[in-house]
Scaffold this active site. Structure first.
Site, PDB file in Angstrom:
ATOM      1  N   ASP A  50      51.356 -62.482 -41.303  1.00  0.00           N
ATOM      2  CA  ASP A  50      49.895 -62.439 -41.312  1.00  0.00           C
ATOM      3  C   ASP A  50      49.285 -63.476 -42.260  1.00  0.00           C
ATOM      4  O   ASP A  50      49.924 -63.958 -43.191  1.00  0.00           O
ATOM      5  CB  ASP A  50      49.414 -61.059 -41.773  1.00  0.00           C
ATOM      6  CG  ASP A  50      49.700 -59.954 -40.751  1.00  0.00           C
ATOM      7  OD1 ASP A  50      50.406 -60.227 -39.752  1.00  0.00           O
ATOM      8  OD2 ASP A  50      49.224 -58.824 -40.979  1.00  0.00           O
ATOM      9  N   HIS A 101      44.061 -61.818 -36.274  1.00  0.00           N
ATOM     10  CA  HIS A 101      43.943 -61.023 -37.503  1.00  0.00           C
ATOM     11  C   HIS A 101      42.467 -60.857 -37.874  1.00  0.00           C
ATOM     12  O   HIS A 101      42.085 -59.850 -38.468  1.00  0.00           O
ATOM     13  CB  HIS A 101      44.704 -61.737 -38.622  1.00  0.00           C
ATOM     14  CG  HIS A 101      45.029 -60.877 -39.810  1.00  0.00           C
ATOM     15  ND1 HIS A 101      45.294 -59.526 -39.720  1.00  0.00           N
ATOM     16  CD2 HIS A 101      45.140 -61.179 -41.152  1.00  0.00           C
ATOM     17  CE1 HIS A 101      45.554 -59.040 -40.936  1.00  0.00           C
ATOM     18  NE2 HIS A 101      45.457 -60.017 -41.810  1.00  0.00           N
ATOM     19  N   HIS A 105      39.068 -62.495 -43.953  1.00  0.00           N
ATOM     20  CA  HIS A 105      39.960 -61.394 -44.323  1.00  0.00           C
ATOM     21  C   HIS A 105      39.166 -60.213 -44.888  1.00  0.00           C
ATOM     22  O   HIS A 105      39.683 -59.415 -45.671  1.00  0.00           O
ATOM     23  CB  HIS A 105      41.022 -61.875 -45.317  1.00  0.00           C
ATOM     24  CG  HIS A 105      42.288 -61.057 -45.277  1.00  0.00           C
ATOM     25  ND1 HIS A 105      42.452 -59.888 -46.005  1.00  0.00           N
ATOM     26  CD2 HIS A 105      43.432 -61.204 -44.574  1.00  0.00           C
ATOM     27  CE1 HIS A 105      43.646 -59.383 -45.764  1.00  0.00           C
ATOM     28  NE2 HIS A 105      44.262 -60.158 -44.884  1.00  0.00           N
ATOM     29  N   HIS A 197      53.861 -61.960 -44.890  1.00  0.00           N
ATOM     30  CA  HIS A 197      52.719 -62.878 -44.885  1.00  0.00           C
ATOM     31  C   HIS A 197      53.207 -64.317 -45.059  1.00  0.00           C
ATOM     32  O   HIS A 197      54.039 -64.575 -45.929  1.00  0.00           O
ATOM     33  CB  HIS A 197      51.748 -62.519 -46.011  1.00  0.00           C
ATOM     34  CG  HIS A 197      51.148 -61.146 -45.846  1.00  0.00           C
ATOM     35  ND1 HIS A 197      51.857 -60.000 -46.133  1.00  0.00           N
ATOM     36  CD2 HIS A 197      49.941 -60.746 -45.382  1.00  0.00           C
ATOM     37  CE1 HIS A 197      51.093 -58.948 -45.867  1.00  0.00           C
ATOM     38  NE2 HIS A 197      49.929 -59.366 -45.402  1.00  0.00           N
TER      39      HIS A 197
HETATM   40 ZN    ZN Z   1      46.022 -59.920 -43.880  1.00  0.00          ZN
END
Ligand code: ZN
Length: 264
Positions: A50, A101, A105, A197
């Site tokens: 991610d 995603h 964020h 990540h």
């Molecule tokens: Zn994330």
């Protein structure tokens, strides 16, 4: 979206509305919503990355994945991808799957439903432009789904998916050893969806190094169990659930490359 998937989404929305913030990130909730925790084929494992694409770190992951001969699924941020469109294309061309995603964020609990929809739509469009096919999967920032997230995902034809085990690689002090320990505690086993990540844009600077360092051992764990690492659409049998939807995977040449390199 099929009736079954819609039913799952509606029940997930009900859980979110009634149980409060961040509920979908909690392990008990993910265990009871198998469509969300990424429970896939018993013989495969899905590695997911991610927060990229990040020109400082993602190329290291691509090189490592190529060396190990496994595909992954990258849940990208549109804001990051817009700054590195070539890197987004490279992820696709090297045989990996790309999911949504978000554009930023930010937690969906702090955004209006319209803003959430706009972020997901904009990111999906960017992926479509880079890959020539629309993305299939959506994972919200922090794993936190709001009712607005689920409505937007349904409207855009995106299926929400979280994970079954995480490395907690974003934490201060994370090392390759702690990342592996967290993943093994959650289960590197058949059917698992693993969360790491490939960027530190939403984490402690440099934290991606602990995730990168864990890749070889993760693959070793899978190989010892005779498991195959698969892209999310292969792991969750997308084709069998959505027979009318053409395969929007990597270009034919790279698909063959990944298939021949798959283990187990
Ligand atoms: Zn994330």
């Amino acid at each position: 979206m099929s009736r079954r998937l819609l039913a799952v989404s509606v029940s997930a929305a009900a859980v979110v509305l009634h149980a409060g913030p961040a509920v979908t990130a909690l392990p008990p909730v993910r265990r009871h919503l198998p469509a969300l925790n990424g429970a896939g084929r018993p013989g495969t494992v899905a590695l997911t990355l991610d927060d990229g694409p990040d020109p400082r770190s993602t190329p290291h992951f691509l090189r490592s994945l190529a060396r190990l001969g496994i595909p992954a699924t990258f849940f990208v941020l549109g804001g990051m991808a817009a700054r590195s469109p070539g890197l987004l294309r490279r992820i696709h061309e090297e045989g990996h799957e790309i999911g949504v995603h978000g554009w930023t964020h930010r937690s969906h609990l702090r955004m209006s439903p319209g803003r959430v929809h706009g972020e997901l739509a904009r990111t999906a469009e960017l992926i479509l432009g880079a890959c020539g096919a629309p993305p299939r999967w959506f994972r919200p920032p922090y794993g936190v789904l709001s009712a607005g997230s689920l409505v937007a995902a349904a409207r855009l034809g995106l299926r929400p998916v979280l994970w079954s085990a995480w490395g907690r690689d974003w934490e201060a002090g994370a090392t390759t050893a702690t990342v592996l320990a967290h993943l093994r505690a959650g289960g590197i086993r058949g059917g698992a969806t693993l969360l790491l990540h490939d960027s530190d844009c939403a984490a402690v600077p440099g934290s991606w190094g602990s995730a990168l360092g864990a890749l070889t051992s993760i693959v070793g764990d899978g190989e010892r169990q005779g498991l195959r690492f698969a892209r999310m659409s292969d792991h969750l049998r997308w084709g069998e659930r959505r027979p009318g939807v053409p395969d929007a995977g990597p270009p034919p040449g790279t698909a063959a490359k990944v298939t021949s390199a798959d283990r187990g």
